[in-house]
Design a protein around this motif. Sequence first.
Motif, mmCIF file in Angstrom:
data_model
loop_
_atom_site.group_PDB
_atom_site.id
_atom_site.type_symbol
_atom_site.label_atom_id
_atom_site.label_comp_id
_atom_site.label_asym_id
_atom_site.label_seq_id
_atom_site.Cartn_x
_atom_site.Cartn_y
_atom_site.Cartn_z
ATOM 1 N N LEU A 89 -47.758 15.196 -5.798
ATOM 2 C CA LEU A 89 -47.044 15.718 -6.805
ATOM 3 C C LEU A 89 -47.483 15.393 -8.611
ATOM 4 N N TYR A 90 -47.817 16.742 -8.960
ATOM 5 C CA TYR A 90 -48.873 16.284 -10.228
ATOM 6 C C TYR A 90 -47.953 17.292 -11.444
ATOM 7 N N LEU A 91 -47.915 15.906 -12.387
ATOM 8 C CA LEU A 91 -47.477 16.042 -13.916
ATOM 9 C C LEU A 91 -48.285 16.606 -14.668
ATOM 10 N N VAL A 92 -48.019 17.504 -15.353
ATOM 11 C CA VAL A 92 -48.827 18.017 -16.106
ATOM 12 C C VAL A 92 -48.126 18.134 -17.400
ATOM 13 N N THR A 93 -48.007 17.248 -18.312
ATOM 14 C CA THR A 93 -47.509 16.576 -19.750
ATOM 15 C C THR A 93 -47.730 18.061 -21.068
ATOM 16 N N ASP A 94 -46.541 17.684 -21.351
ATOM 17 C CA ASP A 94 -46.834 18.962 -22.427
ATOM 18 C C ASP A 94 -46.227 18.325 -23.647
ATOM 19 N N PRO A 95 -46.459 18.025 -24.698
ATOM 20 C CA PRO A 95 -46.810 17.031 -26.165
ATOM 21 C C PRO A 95 -45.248 17.446 -26.448
ATOM 22 N N CYS A 150 -50.399 12.377 -10.003
ATOM 23 C CA CYS A 150 -51.591 12.294 -10.438
ATOM 24 C C CYS A 150 -50.940 13.157 -11.935
ATOM 25 N N VAL A 151 -51.269 12.538 -12.730
ATOM 26 C CA VAL A 151 -51.160 12.736 -14.164
ATOM 27 C C VAL A 151 -52.322 13.569 -14.469
ATOM 28 N N GLN A 152 -52.194 14.498 -15.359
ATOM 29 C CA GLN A 152 -52.500 16.101 -16.353
ATOM 30 C C GLN A 152 -52.352 15.901 -17.938
ATOM 31 N N VAL A 153 -53.141 15.596 -18.207
ATOM 32 C CA VAL A 153 -52.873 15.038 -20.188
ATOM 33 C C VAL A 153 -53.009 16.409 -20.853
ATOM 34 N N HIS A 184 -53.869 3.559 -8.767
ATOM 35 C CA HIS A 184 -53.801 4.578 -7.674
ATOM 36 C C HIS A 184 -53.134 5.926 -8.642
ATOM 37 N N ILE A 185 -52.913 5.850 -9.613
ATOM 38 C CA ILE A 185 -52.436 7.713 -9.851
ATOM 39 C C ILE A 185 -53.404 7.839 -10.948
ATOM 40 N N THR A 186 -53.902 9.341 -10.369
ATOM 41 C CA THR A 186 -55.258 9.750 -11.475
ATOM 42 C C THR A 186 -54.594 10.359 -12.377
ATOM 43 N N VAL A 187 -55.250 9.941 -13.131
ATOM 44 C CA VAL A 187 -55.153 10.692 -15.324
ATOM 45 C C VAL A 187 -56.578 11.156 -15.290
ATOM 46 N N VAL A 188 -55.772 12.706 -15.616
ATOM 47 C CA VAL A 188 -56.661 13.409 -16.162
ATOM 48 C C VAL A 188 -56.555 14.247 -17.393
ATOM 49 N N ALA A 189 -57.750 14.711 -18.572
ATOM 50 C CA ALA A 189 -57.480 15.322 -19.675
ATOM 51 C C ALA A 189 -58.290 16.335 -19.583
ATOM 52 N N ASN A 190 -57.263 17.481 -20.143
ATOM 53 C CA ASN A 190 -57.187 19.160 -20.077
ATOM 54 C C ASN A 190 -58.477 19.011 -21.411
ATOM 55 N N ASP A 191 -59.475 19.516 -20.798
ATOM 56 C CA ASP A 191 -59.968 20.270 -21.206
ATOM 57 C C ASP A 191 -61.412 18.911 -22.297
ATOM 58 N N ASP A 192 -61.548 18.470 -22.196
ATOM 59 C CA ASP A 192 -61.937 17.281 -23.725
ATOM 60 C C ASP A 192 -62.575 16.981 -22.588
ATOM 61 N N LEU A 193 -63.805 16.934 -22.743
ATOM 62 C CA LEU A 193 -65.368 16.331 -22.802
ATOM 63 C C LEU A 193 -65.499 14.577 -22.711
ATOM 64 N N GLU A 194 -64.921 14.299 -24.675
ATOM 65 C CA GLU A 194 -64.916 13.215 -25.046
ATOM 66 C C GLU A 194 -63.400 12.258 -24.029
ATOM 67 N N GLY A 196 -61.250 11.402 -15.736
ATOM 68 C CA GLY A 196 -61.397 12.579 -15.212
ATOM 69 C C GLY A 196 -61.206 13.981 -16.177
ATOM 70 N N ILE A 197 -61.699 15.239 -15.428
ATOM 71 C CA ILE A 197 -60.679 15.838 -16.477
ATOM 72 C C ILE A 197 -60.937 17.517 -15.452
ATOM 73 N N HIS A 198 -59.931 17.853 -16.485
ATOM 74 C CA HIS A 198 -59.270 19.446 -15.588
ATOM 75 C C HIS A 198 -59.552 20.938 -16.852
ATOM 76 N N VAL A 199 -60.334 21.581 -16.088
ATOM 77 C CA VAL A 199 -60.259 22.702 -17.080
ATOM 78 C C VAL A 199 -60.277 24.622 -16.816
ATOM 79 N N GLY A 200 -59.583 25.147 -17.294
ATOM 80 C CA GLY A 200 -59.562 26.462 -16.757
ATOM 81 C C GLY A 200 -61.010 27.291 -16.672
ATOM 82 N N VAL A 201 -60.521 28.752 -16.336
ATOM 83 C CA VAL A 201 -61.874 29.713 -16.463
ATOM 84 C C VAL A 201 -62.515 29.269 -17.462
ATOM 85 N N ASP A 202 -62.052 29.356 -18.940
ATOM 86 C CA ASP A 202 -61.861 29.677 -20.745
ATOM 87 C C ASP A 202 -62.840 28.230 -21.247
#
Length: 231
Positions: free
Chosen positions: A20-26, A45-48, A71-81, A88-94
Amino acid sequence: MPGSETLGVAPGRTLVDLRLYLVTDPGFPDVARVALAGVAGGVTCVQVRDKDDTDRLRATSLSLRRALPTHITVVANDDLEVAGLVDGIHVGVDDVPPARARRRLGEHAVVGWSVNRLEQLDDRVALEACDYLAVSPVWSTPTKTDTTAPFGLDGVRAVADRLRQIGWHRGLVGIGGISERTAASVVEAGASGVAVVSAVGAAADPTQAARRLRAEVDRALSARPAAEAGT
C-alpha cells in the motif's frame, strides 16, 4: 546491455514493500497527519510529490522521514537533491532517467519509475536501475490529468507478463483511479500492491481507509501462486 539473468533482485538493493503505497499531494489538509494516519492503517511506502514548490517538497520529505518508522520507505518525486536526504526517488518518463538517478544516488537508494507505455520495458538499462515500477495510470483519475491512456487491468497483466518473461522480479505497483473496490483486482492482474492518493488522503478517516485498502491487497496477495510473489 544486461541479459535477462541480471534483472532479478540486484545485490545490495533495497526490497520495497509496495503493498500500500501512498502518494502525497500538497492539497492534503495536513500531509504529515495523513501520512502518519495512513501508516497506522497499513501504508507501507510513501512518495512525497510536490511539483510546484521544491522547498516544500524538501521540508515535507525530511519531516516524514523523521516521523515515520524506518521500515516505511520514503521517496521524493523527481528531485535528486531531496531524494538523497530520504530513501530514494520516483521518476516519470519525462523526469530524470532511472539510470542517472541510480548513478547519482548509489546502489542502496530506492529508484522507482512510472511505466506509461509497454515499450518502456524494452529499455533494459532503465529496468536494471530500478527497484520497482509503477503502471500509470491503471484508470483515469482527477488527481493527475496529464497522463497517457489508461492501461486497465489488461494492461497491468501485459506489463506483469512481460516482466516475468524477461526475468525482472522486483516490484510492480498500480496507480491511477484505484479504490477499495478495485484494489484487489489490480493485484490479481499481477501487481505487488497499489498506489493511491485521494483514496487515503481525501478520506474522512485515513487510517480506516488505509486499513480497508490493505486488507483487500493482502487478501489478493494471499491467493497468488508462490511463483508470482515477487512480481
